[in-house]
Design a protein around this motif. Structure first.
Motif, PDB file in Angstrom:
ATOM      1  N   UNK A  63       2.826   1.109  14.696  1.00 50.53           N
ATOM      2  CA  UNK A  63       2.702  -0.334  14.485  1.00 50.53           C
ATOM      3  C   UNK A  63       1.586  -0.686  13.504  1.00 50.53           C
ATOM      4  N   UNK A  64       0.757   0.278  13.120  1.00 48.43           N
ATOM      5  CA  UNK A  64      -0.379   0.003  12.249  1.00 48.43           C
ATOM      6  C   UNK A  64       0.112  -0.209  10.832  1.00 48.43           C
ATOM      7  N   UNK A  65      -0.328  -1.293  10.195  1.00 50.91           N
ATOM      8  CA  UNK A  65       0.102  -1.648   8.849  1.00 50.91           C
ATOM      9  C   UNK A  65      -0.905  -1.217   7.794  1.00 50.91           C
ATOM     10  N   UNK A  66      -1.916  -0.502   8.191  1.00 54.25           N
ATOM     11  CA  UNK A  66      -2.906  -0.033   7.224  1.00 54.25           C
ATOM     12  C   UNK A  66      -3.864  -1.110   6.769  1.00 54.25           C
ATOM     13  N   UNK A  67      -3.980  -2.168   7.540  1.00 57.05           N
ATOM     14  CA  UNK A  67      -4.885  -3.245   7.157  1.00 57.05           C
ATOM     15  C   UNK A  67      -6.294  -2.929   7.629  1.00 57.05           C
ATOM     16  N   UNK A  68      -7.241  -3.161   6.761  1.00 53.08           N
ATOM     17  CA  UNK A  68      -8.641  -2.962   7.094  1.00 53.08           C
ATOM     18  C   UNK A  68      -9.356  -4.267   6.828  1.00 53.08           C
TER      19      UNK A  68
END
Length: 69
Positions: A63-68
């Motif tokens: 579910x992780x979209x790689x947003x930081x």
């Protein structure tokens, strides 16, 4: 676990990951700066801690979209 515990663990996990030469963090809070400077000096995570971090990430990676932030 509160941020004062979680953040140094996460920084140690990142700083000692295979292939990592540099970990860059920032903060506007001087207390965080001191904590961030001290964290890598504690050395790599113990194998159990490292495995727990990897397992926690594995549970959410799909579910992780790689947003930081």
């Amino acid at each position: 676990v509160d941020d004062a515990v979680r953040q140094p663990l996460a920084l140690r996990h990142a700083a000692y990951a295979p292939g990592v030469d540099c970990a860059i963090v920032s903060s506007t809070d001087p207390r965080n700066l001191e904590r961030n400077k001290a964290a890598p000096a504690a050395g790599p995570l113990a194998p159990g801690q490292r495995d727990a971090m990897r397992a926690a990430f594995a549970r959410v990676v799909a579910a992780w979209q790689g947003q930081i932030w």
